[in-house]
Design an enzyme around this catalytic site. Structure first.
Site, PDB file in Angstrom:
ATOM      1  N   GLN A 111     -46.207 -37.756   5.858  1.00 58.51           N
ATOM      2  CA  GLN A 111     -46.652 -36.752   4.792  1.00 58.51           C
ATOM      3  C   GLN A 111     -48.063 -37.399   3.974  1.00 58.51           C
ATOM      4  OE1 GLN A 111     -44.674 -34.005   4.652  1.00 58.51           O
ATOM      5  NE2 GLN A 111     -46.344 -32.779   3.712  1.00 58.51           N
ATOM      6  N   LYS A 114     -50.997 -36.944   6.210  1.00 58.42           N
ATOM      7  CA  LYS A 114     -51.237 -35.626   6.552  1.00 58.42           C
ATOM      8  C   LYS A 114     -52.010 -35.131   5.154  1.00 58.42           C
ATOM      9  CE  LYS A 114     -47.995 -33.315   7.833  1.00 58.42           C
ATOM     10  NZ  LYS A 114     -46.625 -32.460   8.069  1.00 58.42           N
ATOM     11  N   LYS A 126     -40.904 -36.655   0.855  1.00 63.62           N
ATOM     12  CA  LYS A 126     -40.027 -35.995   1.636  1.00 63.62           C
ATOM     13  C   LYS A 126     -38.542 -36.055   1.261  1.00 63.62           C
ATOM     14  CE  LYS A 126     -40.451 -33.433   5.184  1.00 63.62           C
ATOM     15  NZ  LYS A 126     -41.798 -32.616   5.826  1.00 63.62           N
ATOM     16  N   GLY A 165     -40.351 -26.431   1.746  1.00 67.10           N
ATOM     17  CA  GLY A 165     -39.425 -26.096   2.941  1.00 67.10           C
ATOM     18  C   GLY A 165     -39.711 -27.233   3.930  1.00 67.10           C
ATOM     19  N   ASP A 166     -38.758 -27.270   4.877  1.00 62.46           N
ATOM     20  CA  ASP A 166     -38.923 -28.067   6.237  1.00 62.46           C
ATOM     21  C   ASP A 166     -37.869 -27.362   7.159  1.00 62.46           C
ATOM     22  OD1 ASP A 166     -40.612 -30.400   7.484  1.00 62.46           O
ATOM     23  OD2 ASP A 166     -38.460 -30.437   8.033  1.00 62.46           O
ATOM     24  N   THR A 210     -48.385 -22.844   8.261  1.00 58.79           N
ATOM     25  CA  THR A 210     -48.598 -23.865   9.177  1.00 58.79           C
ATOM     26  C   THR A 210     -48.644 -23.564  10.753  1.00 58.79           C
ATOM     27  OG1 THR A 210     -46.767 -24.829   7.710  1.00 58.79           O
ATOM     28  CG2 THR A 210     -47.079 -25.932   9.944  1.00 58.79           C
TER      29      THR A 210
HETATM   30  P1  NDP Z   1     -37.245 -24.174  10.992  1.00 59.51           P
HETATM   31  O1  NDP Z   1     -35.650 -24.592  10.453  1.00 59.51           O
HETATM   32  O2  NDP Z   1     -37.651 -22.924  10.480  1.00 59.51           O
HETATM   33  O3  NDP Z   1     -37.055 -24.115  12.554  1.00 59.51           O
HETATM   34  C1  NDP Z   1     -36.756 -25.138  13.339  1.00 59.51           C
HETATM   35  C2  NDP Z   1     -36.795 -24.632  14.861  1.00 59.51           C
HETATM   36  O4  NDP Z   1     -36.575 -25.730  15.705  1.00 59.51           O
HETATM   37  C3  NDP Z   1     -35.656 -23.886  15.266  1.00 59.51           C
HETATM   38  O5  NDP Z   1     -35.932 -22.880  16.142  1.00 59.51           O
HETATM   39  C4  NDP Z   1     -34.515 -24.850  15.642  1.00 59.51           C
HETATM   40  O6  NDP Z   1     -33.463 -24.391  16.416  1.00 59.51           O
HETATM   41  C5  NDP Z   1     -35.479 -25.737  16.200  1.00 59.51           C
HETATM   42  N1  NDP Z   1     -34.809 -27.203  16.048  1.00 59.51           N
HETATM   43  C6  NDP Z   1     -34.619 -27.945  15.010  1.00 59.51           C
HETATM   44  N2  NDP Z   1     -34.071 -28.839  15.188  1.00 59.51           N
HETATM   45  C7  NDP Z   1     -33.933 -29.069  16.430  1.00 59.51           C
HETATM   46  C8  NDP Z   1     -33.391 -30.248  17.353  1.00 59.51           C
HETATM   47  N3  NDP Z   1     -32.879 -31.540  16.664  1.00 59.51           N
HETATM   48  N4  NDP Z   1     -33.389 -29.852  18.733  1.00 59.51           N
HETATM   49  C9  NDP Z   1     -33.887 -28.951  19.242  1.00 59.51           C
HETATM   50  N5  NDP Z   1     -34.489 -27.667  18.378  1.00 59.51           N
HETATM   51  C10 NDP Z   1     -34.379 -28.102  17.083  1.00 59.51           C
HETATM   52  O7  NDP Z   1     -38.068 -25.320  10.661  1.00 59.51           O
HETATM   53  P2  NDP Z   1     -39.733 -25.190  10.805  1.00 59.51           P
HETATM   54  O8  NDP Z   1     -40.343 -24.358  11.662  1.00 59.51           O
HETATM   55  O9  NDP Z   1     -40.010 -25.239   9.382  1.00 59.51           O
HETATM   56  O10 NDP Z   1     -40.083 -26.589  11.070  1.00 59.51           O
HETATM   57  C11 NDP Z   1     -40.330 -27.046  12.538  1.00 59.51           C
HETATM   58  C12 NDP Z   1     -41.110 -28.248  12.671  1.00 59.51           C
HETATM   59  O11 NDP Z   1     -42.452 -28.226  12.184  1.00 59.51           O
HETATM   60  C13 NDP Z   1     -40.453 -29.796  12.030  1.00 59.51           C
HETATM   61  O12 NDP Z   1     -40.754 -30.631  12.543  1.00 59.51           O
HETATM   62  C14 NDP Z   1     -40.951 -29.674  10.626  1.00 59.51           C
HETATM   63  O13 NDP Z   1     -41.047 -30.845  10.060  1.00 59.51           O
HETATM   64  C15 NDP Z   1     -42.528 -29.306  10.974  1.00 59.51           C
HETATM   65  N6  NDP Z   1     -43.389 -28.881   9.929  1.00 59.51           N
HETATM   66  C16 NDP Z   1     -42.903 -27.601   9.190  1.00 59.51           C
HETATM   67  C17 NDP Z   1     -43.657 -27.231   8.118  1.00 59.51           C
HETATM   68  C18 NDP Z   1     -43.405 -25.929   7.409  1.00 59.51           C
HETATM   69  O14 NDP Z   1     -44.276 -25.571   6.691  1.00 59.51           O
HETATM   70  N7  NDP Z   1     -42.211 -25.484   7.295  1.00 59.51           N
HETATM   71  C19 NDP Z   1     -45.173 -27.714   8.009  1.00 59.51           C
HETATM   72  C20 NDP Z   1     -45.375 -28.893   8.777  1.00 59.51           C
HETATM   73  C21 NDP Z   1     -44.504 -29.444   9.754  1.00 59.51           C
HETATM   74  P3  NDP Z   1     -32.116 -24.284  15.841  1.00 59.51           P
HETATM   75  O15 NDP Z   1     -32.304 -22.860  15.078  1.00 59.51           O
HETATM   76  O16 NDP Z   1     -31.252 -23.919  17.045  1.00 59.51           O
HETATM   77  O17 NDP Z   1     -31.774 -25.227  15.132  1.00 59.51           O
HETATM   78  O1  2IT Z   2     -44.062 -31.259   6.835  1.00 64.59           O
HETATM   79  C1  2IT Z   2     -44.682 -30.592   6.135  1.00 64.59           C
HETATM   80  O2  2IT Z   2     -46.097 -30.726   5.893  1.00 64.59           O
HETATM   81  C2  2IT Z   2     -44.085 -29.649   5.364  1.00 64.59           C
HETATM   82  N1  2IT Z   2     -42.807 -29.327   5.972  1.00 64.59           N
HETATM   83  C3  2IT Z   2     -44.589 -28.729   4.351  1.00 64.59           C
HETATM   84  C4  2IT Z   2     -44.603 -29.637   3.016  1.00 64.59           C
HETATM   85  C5  2IT Z   2     -45.031 -28.736   1.928  1.00 64.59           C
HETATM   86  O3  2IT Z   2     -45.003 -29.366   0.791  1.00 64.59           O
HETATM   87  O4  2IT Z   2     -45.601 -27.754   1.968  1.00 64.59           O
END
Ligand code: NDP
Ligand code: 2IT
Length: 445
Positions: A111, A114, A126, A165-166, A210
């Site tokens: 982070q 980034k 985080k 969130g994450d 994102t």
């Molecule tokens: P969500 O919780 O909205 O969605 C996560 C998705 O990934 C779900 O479909 C979930 O499936 C799947 N998933 C999670 N863990 C696993 C696992 N161990 N094995 C297989 N599938 C998995 O999260 P986000 O979309 O917010 O985040 C997804 C990724 O993006 C993460 O790596 C996060 O760190 C990254 N990210 C998120 C940001 C944001 O703004 N939200 C910003 C930048 C990066 P299931 O529902 O079955 O668990």
């Molecule tokens: O991994 C990421 O950059 C996030 N989950 C978003 C972090 C944020 O502060 O919006």
């Protein structure tokens, strides 16, 4: 490898020997910034790298709550306040059973870089918990979030540390966390959390940011290499926040998304994924992606990992860390993939990334390509400070420009060091140079 770099890396490995994800993240950065370190002999005496890899603060705490059966359950909460060099600690909260200190530290470390790439005044942090929100009632989620915030509130603030969130933390969880923060502090401090609901201080386009940002970055990367997204097929792992809005923007930019997944399975729909149905299943019903087949009988339901066996031009891992292994990378390359776009954090193993680069596959590195989410969080913070809201179009335009600039920074840095289109190294070098400069300027802290 440079002797100083090697020493720092060996120390990190020795001190944190069980933290495999954290070591992986540090190793990737340190190995790619070698040409910069070579030019700056003063870094060693200043222990610049040692300070960069050590979190300013790591907080762990007990999170007890009472479930619907009346049973008290205890989880572990974390907040890693990694670096406040260029702004308040900023980064998401992850609620997932796999959460541990190594995962928190890798995410916090990533982070910092980034956030530096966004060009906005945000440091790196985080947090999260090993709590699993899946299958829990709204009441259980609320009680857990309230308990989590009862401790976290001592450590955060709009100018101190701003979570968001994450995985497993979306608008619902942010709402409960915000409500509890406000109740304890007796102050409306809008900018203390981002990803808030639109009715109480959230920003338009944060939810989309994102995924949209990832596709803006992909468009820039392909165009710079004489290619375009239009008419290309894509597979997108995950079906959460990042995956859904990457899919939406990919379609708008003329691509056909043929597969998406969750942790239990993958849907392959040759006709193109029906995104409205995915949103209904995932955002409204909080269901499983397998339900897709009830509506589209011709779609195939495969194992999650099979998504990387599907032939597509572009692969967008948007689920979690290390979801593309060397074996998956070999299958993707054999099937003619031309580019990888990391929506998730560190979704490719080190070996997978090396294999892609060795085979001239374009790789959009997570630190750069998924930075649109946190960048838009910073835009949410500035709207909260101004007490004024921007329109969707205004935020989206700012996001697009930020992503264009991030791509340019990666490209300029990789070219300056003769690394061609290795944007993985480009992103690390661009961010590292900025952080190193700030670190030198601020003295030994
Ligand atoms: P969500 O919780 O909205 O969605 C996560 C998705 O990934 C779900 O479909 C979930 O499936 C799947 N998933 C999670 N863990 C696993 C696992 N161990 N094995 C297989 N599938 C998995 O999260 P986000 O979309 O917010 O985040 C997804 C990724 O993006 C993460 O790596 C996060 O760190 C990254 N990210 C998120 C940001 C944001 O703004 N939200 C910003 C930048 C990066 P299931 O529902 O079955 O668990
Ligand atoms: O991994 C990421 O950059 C996030 N989950 C978003 C972090 C944020 O502060 O919006």
């Amino acid at each position: 490898m440079n002797r100083y770099l090697e020493k720092v890396l060996n120390d990190v490995k020795a001190k944190n020997e069980h933290e495999t994800e954290y070591i992986q993240a540090v190793e990737e950065v340190l190995t790619t910034v070698e040409p910069v370190v070579e030019k700056h002999n003063e870094y060693e005496q200043l222990a610049l790298l040692e300070r960069m890899v050590e979190p300013e603060r790591l907080i762990t705490f007990r999170v007890p709550y009472v479930n619907d059966s009346g049973q008290t359950v205890v989880h572990r909460g974390y907040r890693v306040q990694f670096s406040s060099l260029i702004g308040p600690y900023k980064g998401g909260l992850r609620f997932h059973p796999s959460v541990n200190q190594s995962i928190m530290k890798f995410l916090g470390f990533e982070q910092i870089f980034k956030n530096a790439l966004t060009g906005l005044p945000i440091g790196g942090g985080k947090g999260g918990s090993d709590f699993d929100p899946k299958g829990k009632s709204d009441g259980e989620i609320m009680r857990f979030c309230q308990s989590f915030m009862t401790e976290l509130q001592r450590h955060i603030g709009q100018d101190i540390d701003v979570p968001a969130g994450d995985i497993g933390v979306g608008e619902r969880e942010i709402g409960y966390l915000f409500g509890q923060y406000k109740r304890i502090k007796n102050a409306y401090e809008g900018g203390v959390l981002t990803g808030k609901g639109l009715s109480y201080g959230g920003s338009l386009a944060r939810k989309e940011a994102t995924g949209y940002g990832l596709m803006y970055f992909m468009r820039e990367m392909l165009n710079a290499n004489g290619q375009s997204l239009e008419g290309k097929t894509a597979v997108i792992s995950g079906s959460g926040n990042v995956a859904i809005y990457a899919c939406q923007k990919a379609k708008e930019l003329g691509m056909k998304v043929i597969a998406m997944s969750d942790s239990q399975g993958c849907i392959y729909d040759e006709n193109g994924i029906d995104l409205e149905l995915i949103k209904q299943i995932k955002e409204v019903e909080r269901g499983r992606i397998s339900e897709y087949k009830k509506v589209h009988e011709n779609a195939q339901y495969l194992a999650s990992k099979d998504i990387w066996n599907i032939k597509a031009d572009i692969a967008l891992p948007c689920a979690t860390q290390n979801e593309i292994t060397l074996e998956d990378a070999q299958k993707l390359v054999a099937n003619g993939v031309i580019a990888i776009g990391e929506g998730a954090n560190m979704p490719c193993t080190k070996e997978a990334t090396e294999y892609f680069l060795a085979n001239n596959i374009l790789v959009a590195p997570a630190k750069a390509s998924n930075a649109g989410g946190v960048a838009t969080s910073a835009i949410e913070m500035s709207q909260n400070s101004m007490r004024y809201y921007l329109t969707f179009e205004e935020v989206d335009k700012k996001l697009e420009n930020i992503m264009i600039n991030i791509f340019q920074s990666c490209k300029t840095a990789s070219e300056e060091y003769g690394l061609g289109n290795n944007y993985v190294a480009g992103a690390n070098i661009a961010a590292f140079r900025k952080l190193a400069k700030a670190m030198k300027a601020q003295g030994i802290v």
